[in-house]
Design a protein around this motif. Structure first.
Motif, PDB file in Angstrom:
ATOM      1  N   TYR A 173       0.848  -1.202   0.000  1.00 26.30           N
ATOM      2  CA  TYR A 173       0.000   0.000   0.000  1.00 26.30           C
ATOM      3  C   TYR A 173       0.885   1.255   0.000  1.00 26.30           C
ATOM      4  CZ  TYR A 173      -3.977  -2.988   1.216  1.00 26.30           C
ATOM      5  OH  TYR A 173      -4.947  -3.938   1.212  1.00 26.30           O
ATOM      6  N   LEU A 174       1.959   1.207   0.817  1.00 33.50           N
ATOM      7  CA  LEU A 174       2.852   2.371   0.891  1.00 33.50           C
ATOM      8  C   LEU A 174       3.628   2.546  -0.409  1.00 33.50           C
ATOM      9  CD1 LEU A 174       4.143   2.102   4.553  1.00 33.50           C
ATOM     10  CD2 LEU A 174       2.514   3.730   3.602  1.00 33.50           C
ATOM     11  N   LYS A 175       3.861   1.424  -1.112  1.00 31.01           N
ATOM     12  CA  LYS A 175       4.563   1.523  -2.397  1.00 31.01           C
ATOM     13  C   LYS A 175       3.741   2.359  -3.373  1.00 31.01           C
ATOM     14  CE  LYS A 175       4.966  -1.799  -5.502  1.00 31.01           C
ATOM     15  NZ  LYS A 175       5.187  -3.135  -6.069  1.00 31.01           N
ATOM     16  N   ILE A 176       2.425   2.156  -3.366  1.00 31.74           N
ATOM     17  CA  ILE A 176       1.556   2.957  -4.231  1.00 31.74           C
ATOM     18  C   ILE A 176       1.668   4.426  -3.848  1.00 31.74           C
ATOM     19  CG2 ILE A 176      -0.836   3.358  -4.922  1.00 31.74           C
ATOM     20  CD1 ILE A 176      -1.435   0.485  -4.354  1.00 31.74           C
ATOM     21  N   LEU A 177       1.647   4.695  -2.542  1.00 35.03           N
ATOM     22  CA  LEU A 177       1.712   6.087  -2.091  1.00 35.03           C
ATOM     23  C   LEU A 177       3.064   6.708  -2.449  1.00 35.03           C
ATOM     24  CD1 LEU A 177      -0.110   5.891   1.326  1.00 35.03           C
ATOM     25  CD2 LEU A 177      -0.972   6.641  -0.869  1.00 35.03           C
ATOM     26  N   ARG A 178       4.134   5.923  -2.399  1.00 38.14           N
ATOM     27  CA  ARG A 178       5.448   6.447  -2.785  1.00 38.14           C
ATOM     28  C   ARG A 178       5.435   6.881  -4.250  1.00 38.14           C
ATOM     29  NH1 ARG A 178       9.547   2.342  -4.040  1.00 38.14           N
ATOM     30  NH2 ARG A 178       8.865   2.950  -6.121  1.00 38.14           N
ATOM     31  N   VAL A 179       4.839   6.018  -5.094  1.00 42.55           N
ATOM     32  CA  VAL A 179       4.759   6.356  -6.520  1.00 42.55           C
ATOM     33  C   VAL A 179       3.964   7.646  -6.700  1.00 42.55           C
ATOM     34  CG1 VAL A 179       3.843   5.604  -8.741  1.00 42.55           C
ATOM     35  CG2 VAL A 179       5.002   3.975  -7.263  1.00 42.55           C
ATOM     36  N   ILE A 180       2.887   7.778  -5.934  1.00 45.28           N
ATOM     37  CA  ILE A 180       2.020   8.948  -6.102  1.00 45.28           C
ATOM     38  C   ILE A 180       2.712  10.216  -5.624  1.00 45.28           C
ATOM     39  CG2 ILE A 180      -0.106  10.020  -5.278  1.00 45.28           C
ATOM     40  CD1 ILE A 180      -1.372   7.284  -5.209  1.00 45.28           C
ATOM     41  N   TYR A 181       3.403  10.141  -4.474  1.00 43.57           N
ATOM     42  CA  TYR A 181       3.900  11.367  -3.844  1.00 43.57           C
ATOM     43  C   TYR A 181       5.344  11.702  -4.182  1.00 43.57           C
ATOM     44  CZ  TYR A 181      -0.321  12.422  -1.393  1.00 43.57           C
ATOM     45  OH  TYR A 181      -1.608  12.789  -1.131  1.00 43.57           O
ATOM     46  N   PHE A 182       6.164  10.725  -4.543  1.00 47.26           N
ATOM     47  CA  PHE A 182       7.586  11.037  -4.682  1.00 47.26           C
ATOM     48  C   PHE A 182       8.136  10.821  -6.084  1.00 47.26           C
ATOM     49  CE2 PHE A 182       6.953   9.888  -0.191  1.00 47.26           C
ATOM     50  CZ  PHE A 182       7.211  11.137   0.351  1.00 47.26           C
ATOM     51  N   ASP A 183       7.347  10.257  -7.002  1.00 44.69           N
ATOM     52  CA  ASP A 183       7.897  10.036  -8.343  1.00 44.69           C
ATOM     53  C   ASP A 183       7.609  11.230  -9.254  1.00 44.69           C
ATOM     54  OD1 ASP A 183       8.820   7.702  -7.436  1.00 44.69           O
ATOM     55  OD2 ASP A 183       7.738   6.399  -8.829  1.00 44.69           O
ATOM     56  N   ASP A 184       8.295  11.257 -10.403  1.00 44.91           N
ATOM     57  CA  ASP A 184       8.102  12.363 -11.352  1.00 44.91           C
ATOM     58  C   ASP A 184       6.696  12.322 -11.923  1.00 44.91           C
ATOM     59  OD1 ASP A 184      10.661  13.167 -10.972  1.00 44.91           O
ATOM     60  OD2 ASP A 184      11.452  11.820 -12.528  1.00 44.91           O
ATOM     61  N   PRO A 185       6.092  13.495 -12.071  1.00 47.57           N
ATOM     62  CA  PRO A 185       4.704  13.500 -12.536  1.00 47.57           C
ATOM     63  C   PRO A 185       4.550  12.961 -13.948  1.00 47.57           C
ATOM     64  CG  PRO A 185       5.449  15.733 -11.976  1.00 47.57           C
ATOM     65  CD  PRO A 185       6.596  14.830 -11.759  1.00 47.57           C
ATOM     66  N   ALA A 186       3.539  12.161 -14.135  1.00 50.16           N
ATOM     67  CA  ALA A 186       3.143  11.682 -15.459  1.00 50.16           C
ATOM     68  C   ALA A 186       2.027  12.607 -15.953  1.00 50.16           C
ATOM     69  CB  ALA A 186       2.643  10.242 -15.344  1.00 50.16           C
ATOM     70  N   PRO A 187       1.649  12.518 -17.245  1.00 52.78           N
ATOM     71  CA  PRO A 187       0.554  13.376 -17.725  1.00 52.78           C
ATOM     72  C   PRO A 187      -0.714  13.178 -16.912  1.00 52.78           C
ATOM     73  CG  PRO A 187       1.606  12.236 -19.544  1.00 52.78           C
ATOM     74  CD  PRO A 187       2.225  11.718 -18.302  1.00 52.78           C
ATOM     75  N   ARG A 188      -1.557  14.238 -16.907  1.00 49.23           N
ATOM     76  CA  ARG A 188      -2.825  14.185 -16.160  1.00 49.23           C
ATOM     77  C   ARG A 188      -3.739  13.097 -16.713  1.00 49.23           C
ATOM     78  NH1 ARG A 188      -4.731  18.431 -13.118  1.00 49.23           N
ATOM     79  NH2 ARG A 188      -6.864  17.931 -13.670  1.00 49.23           N
ATOM     80  N   PHE A 189      -4.627  12.623 -15.845  1.00 46.59           N
ATOM     81  CA  PHE A 189      -5.675  11.732 -16.319  1.00 46.59           C
ATOM     82  C   PHE A 189      -6.791  12.561 -16.932  1.00 46.59           C
ATOM     83  CE2 PHE A 189      -4.114   8.974 -12.727  1.00 46.59           C
ATOM     84  CZ  PHE A 189      -3.449   8.118 -13.558  1.00 46.59           C
ATOM     85  N   THR A 190      -7.541  11.963 -17.854  1.00 46.19           N
ATOM     86  CA  THR A 190      -8.666  12.659 -18.479  1.00 46.19           C
ATOM     87  C   THR A 190      -9.725  12.968 -17.432  1.00 46.19           C
ATOM     88  OG1 THR A 190      -8.233  11.044 -20.196  1.00 46.19           O
ATOM     89  CG2 THR A 190     -10.057  12.560 -20.571  1.00 46.19           C
TER      90      THR A 190
END
Lengths: 483, 201
Positions: free
Chosen positions: A425-442
Motif C-alpha cells: 500500500y505504501l509503495k503505491i503512495l510512494r509512486v504517487i507522492y515522490f515520483d516524477d509527474p506523469a501526464p494528467r488523467f482525463t
C-alpha cells in the motif's frame, strides 16, 4: 399449505419480489428502447434497488420471521446484509456508467445483470434451507460470469469470464456434493431441523465430510486461500467496474451465507469447523500480504488485497460468539466502503482515451491531481489499518474477540500480515507522492464518481466520530444470529 | 415373478447398452445405444413406481438431449478413432486406479451404517391413490414455490447471458420488418402484366 398461507408469506419477501419484478420491467424497457438506453435503465435499476432497500428497512424487526415452510428467514442479520448488498450494487452500477460509455460497452444489460445478481445475493443471505442456499448462490454466480465476460471483444475479459465460469462450476460441484452428503446423513435440508439433528445426534463422519465440502465451496466464492486461484486473473481481466462489483457485493453475500451456515446449523460442530477456518484465515492473510508485493497491475494488486481482507474478516469467525460475528459484519461494511472508493480511483485512471492499470501510471499524481492523490492516501492508510481511519476500527473489532478468546498467536499472525501488507500500500503512495509527474488523467464527464468517492473518503475519515449507527446495527444483527 | 423378469430384462439391456455407448466404434451408434439405455432406465423407474421420472427421462433425455447429441455428432467432423488411440495404452493404469477406488469404496461402504436420521425421508412413500405427478405438483407449487420461481429467474439470467455474449448486429442482413409487411397494399404487391403468348416476361 393453502393459498392463503402462501399469500401470507409475500410481505416477508417483499424486497426480493420488488427487485425481481422491477428488474424484469427494466429489462422489458431496455429491450424496447434498444442499445442507447444505458443511462435510463441504470437510473431505473437504481430506483428499483432503492425501493427494495426501502422494503428491507420496512420489514426489519427484531423478530425472526420464517416463510415458505421455514426455507426462508428474515432476521436483523439478513436485513443488515441486504442493505449492504443493495448499497454496494447500486454504487458499483453507477460508477460504471462513465467507463461503459468510453469503452463502447453502453448496453442496457449491464444494470439488469447487476440487479439480477443482487437478487441472488438477497436470496442467499435469507436462505434457511440448503436448496434455497444453492439456488441463490447459482443465481448470483451466473450473472457474475456473464458480467466478467461483458467486454466480449476483449480477449482478457472473455478469458476471465470463462475461467470464472469453469472454476465456479467446480466450486458449485463441491458445494452440491457437500449438500447431498448432509442431506443423506441428516435427512433434512432445513437449517433449523439440521441444527436439532446435530445437537441430538452429534456429527457423524458423513456430516463432517459434507460440511467440509460445503465450506470449501463457500470458501471458493469468498476467494479465501487456498481457494483463491481464480481471483487475480478474473479481477485483472474483467472490466474494471465489474471487478469493483466482484470485490464488494458478492463477498458480502457469500460471507453472510458462510456465517449463517456455520453459526446456524453447524453451531454445535464448532470444534470441527474452527480449525478449517483458522487455516483459511491464516493462509488468506499471509498470501494476501506477500503475493501482492510483486504486483505491478493495480487491479491484480486489489485482488490480492481483497484475499487478505477476507482472511482478516475470517478471524471473526474463529473468535465466534456475538462479538466475533459483529466484528465480521463491521469489517464487511467498512471493507465495502474502502474497496469501492479504491476502485473509483482506479476507474479515474484514464489517459488518451484508454484505461491504464499499472501502478507506475499513478506516478506524481500528487502534483497533477492532488484531490485524487489525497483520496488514495486516505484509502490506502485505511486499508493498512492506520488509526483514526475506518480500516483500523474494522481490524480492531475482529482482533478484539480473537484476543479475548485467548488466541494470541492468531492475533499476532494477523498483526504481522497487516504490517507486511503495508509495504505494497505504501509503495503505491510512494509512486504517487515522490515520483516524477506523469501526464494528467482525463477529466470524467459525469460528476457521479467524484461524489461517490467523496462519500467513501468522508465515511472512512469521520467514522471515528460517528460509529454508533454501524456498530449498533451490526450488534443487533449479530445477536439475532448468535443467541 | 413377472416384475422380477422385467427387472432383469431392463437391467441387463441397460448394462449392455451402457457398455456399448463407450465401446462402439461409430459415434452415431454410441448415441443410439445411449437412447436404448435411457429407455431401459425409464423402464426401471416404472417398476419402482416412479412413473413421472420415467416419462421425464424419456421426454427430456431421449427427446431433447440425445437427439441434440446425434446432431452434434453428425455435424462435427471429428475423427473419433484417432481420439480413441492410446486408449489401450492407458487401460492398465486406469484399471489399476479404478480397482483401488473400488476396493476403497467397498471397505468404506462395508464399515458404514445408514445414518439413522436419513431413514425418515426414505420411508415416506407416496400416499395411496395419488399419482407421482399430482404428488410433485402439490409440493412444487406450494412448499417449494420460492425455489421454483428462483430457478425460473436463473433461466432468465441464462437467456440474457447468452444474448449478451453472442448476439451481434450484423450488417448486410435483411431483417423482417413486420410493420412494412402488414402495411403493404394490393397495389404495391400485385401487378397485371400483359404477356404475348410464347414471349415470356
Amino acid at each position: 399449505m393453502t393459498y392463503q398461507t402462501l399469500l401470507g408469506y409475500l410481505p416477508a419477501i417483499m424486497p426480493e419480489l420488488v427487485l425481481g419484478g422491477g428488474i424484469m420491467l427494466v429489462l422489458l424497457y431496455g429491450v424496447f428502447r434498444g442499445e442507447r438506453s444505458l443511462i435510463s435503465t441504470a437510473l431505473l435499476t437504481l430506483l428499483v434497488l432503492c425501493v427494495a432497500a426501502y422494503y428491507v428497512v420496512l420489514g426489519a424487526s427484531d423478530a425472526r420471521v420464517l416463510a415458505f415452510g421455514g426455507s426462508v428467514v428474515i432476521d436483523p442479520f439478513a436485513s443488515f446484509l441486504k442493505l449492504l448488498i443493495l448499497g454496494a450494487s447500486a454504487v458499483a452500477m453507477i460508477m460504471a456508467l462513465e467507463f461503459l460509455k468510453h469503452e463502447k460497452l453502453n448496453r442496457f444489460e449491464y444494470p439488469v445483470l447487476i440487479g439480477l445478481s443482487a437478487l441472488g445475493m438477497l436470496i442467499m443471505v435469507s436462505a434457511n434451507d440448503l436448496m434455497v442456499l444453492y439456488v441463490g448462490l447459482e443465481m448470483q454466480s451466473l450473472a457474475l460470469y456473464v458480467l466478467a465476460a461483458f467486454s466480449r471483444d476483449n480477449t482478457r475479459s472473455t478469458e476471465a469470464g470463462l475461467k470464472y465460469f469453469v472454476l465456479g462450476a467446480l466450486s458449485s460441484g463441491m458445494l452440491l456434493y457437500g449438500i447431498s452428503l448432509i442431506y443423506g446423513m441428516s435427512g433434512t435440508l432445513n437449517f433449523d431441523v439440521l441444527k436439532g439433528v446435530i445437537e441430538t445426534q452429534g456429527m457423524s463422519i458423513g456430516l463432517v465430510i459434507g460440511m467440509v465440502f460445503l465450506a470449501a465451496g463457500l470458501a471458493f466464492k469468498i476467494s479465501a486461500a487456498p481457494f483463491h486461484m481464480w481471483t487475480p486473473d478474473v479481477y485483472e481481466g474483467a472490466p474494471t467496474p465489474v471487478t469493483a462489483f466482484f470485490a464488494a457485493a458478492p463477498k458480502v453475500a457469500a460471507m453472510g451465507l458462510f456465517l449463517r451456515v456455520l453459526f446456524g446449523p453447524f453451531e454445535a460442530a464448532v470444534a470441527q469447523w474452527q480449525q478449517i477456518i483458522i487455516v483459511l484465515s491464516v493462509a488468506s492473510m499471509t498470501l494476501g500480504a506477500f503475493a501482492a508485493i510483486g504486483q505491478s497491475n493495480i487491479k491484480r494488486l486489489m485482488a490480492y488485497s481483497s484475499i487478505g481482507h477476507v482472511g482478516f474478516a475470517l478471524l471473526g469467525f474463529v473468535a465466534g460468539g456475538e462479538a466475533g460475528v459483529k466484528g465480521v459484519l463491521i469489517y464487511l461494511a467498512i471493507y465495502v466502503a474502502m474497496t469501492l472508493g479504491a476502485f473509483i480511483c482506479i476507474l479515474a485512471m484514464r489517459r488518451e482515451g484508454r484505461q491504464v492499470e499499472e501502478i507506475a501510471d499513478l506516478s506524481g499524481l500528487s502534483t497533477t491531481q492532488p484531490g485524487l492523490a489525497l483520496a488514495l492516501l486516505v484509502l490506502m492508510f485505511s486499508m493498512i489499518g492506520i488509526p483514526p481511519f475506518a480500516g483500523f476500527w474494522a481490524k480492531f473489532y475482529v482482533f478484539l474477540p480473537v484476543v479475548e478468546q485467548g488466541l494470541y498467536w492468531l492475533a499476532v499472525v494477523g498483526f504481522l500480515a497487516s504490517v507486511v501488507s503495508a509495504v505494497y500500500y505504501l509503495k503505491i503512495l510512494r509512486v504517487i507522492y515522490f515520483d516524477d509527474p506523469a501526464p494528467r488523467f482525463t477529466e470524467p464527464s459525469y460528476p457521479g464518481n467524484g461524489v461517490l468517492l467523496a462519500m467513501s473518503v468522508l465515511f472512512i475519515t469521520f467514522f471515528i466520530f460517528w460509529p454508533a449507527p454501524l456498530l449498533n446495527a451490526a450488534g443487533v444483527a449479530a445477536s439475532s444470529l448468535v443467541k | 415373478m413377472l416384475m422380477a423378469l422385467a427387472f432383469y430384462l431392463f437391467a441387463a439391456v441397460l448394462t449392455v447398452a451402457a457398455v456399448m455407448v463407450i465401446a462402439a466404434r461409430n459415434p452415431v451408434h454410441s448415441v443410439l445405444f445411449l437412447i436404448l439405455a435411457f429407455f431401459n432406465a425409464a423402464g426401471l423407474f416404472v417398476l419402482l413406481g416412479a412413473e413421472f421420472l420415467a416419462m421425464t427421462l424419456v421426454i427430456v433425455y431421449v427427446g431433447a438431449v440425445a437427439v441434440l447429441f446425434l446432431f452434434v455428432v453428425m455435424m462435427l467432423d471429428i475423427d473419433f478413432t484417432e481420439l480413441r488411440e492410446g486408449f489401450l495404452n492407458y487401460a492398465p493404469i486406469g484399471g489399476l486406479i479404478g480397482g483401488v477406488l473400488l476396493i476403497e469404496l467397498v471397505l468404506f461402504l462395508g464399515g458404514m451404517m445408514v445414518a439413522p436420521a436419513s431413514s425418515a425421508p426414505r420411508a415416506s412413500p407416496v400416499r395411496e391413490g395419488v399419482s407421482n405427478t399430482q404428488a410433485l405438483g402439490e409440493v412444487i407449487y406450494t412448499q417449494y414455490i420460492f425455489v421454483f420461481q428462483a430457478a425460473g429467474m436463473i433461466l432468465l439470467i441464462a437467456m440474457i447471458g447468452a444474448i449478451v455474449l453472442t448476439l451481434r448486429e450484423r450488417t448486410g442482413v435483411r431483417r423482417q420488418n413486420v410493420a412494412a409487411q402488414v402495411g403493404r397494399t394490393r397495389a404495391q404487391a400485385v401487378e397485371n402484366v400483359d404477356i404475348k403468348p410464347g414471349a415470356g416476361i
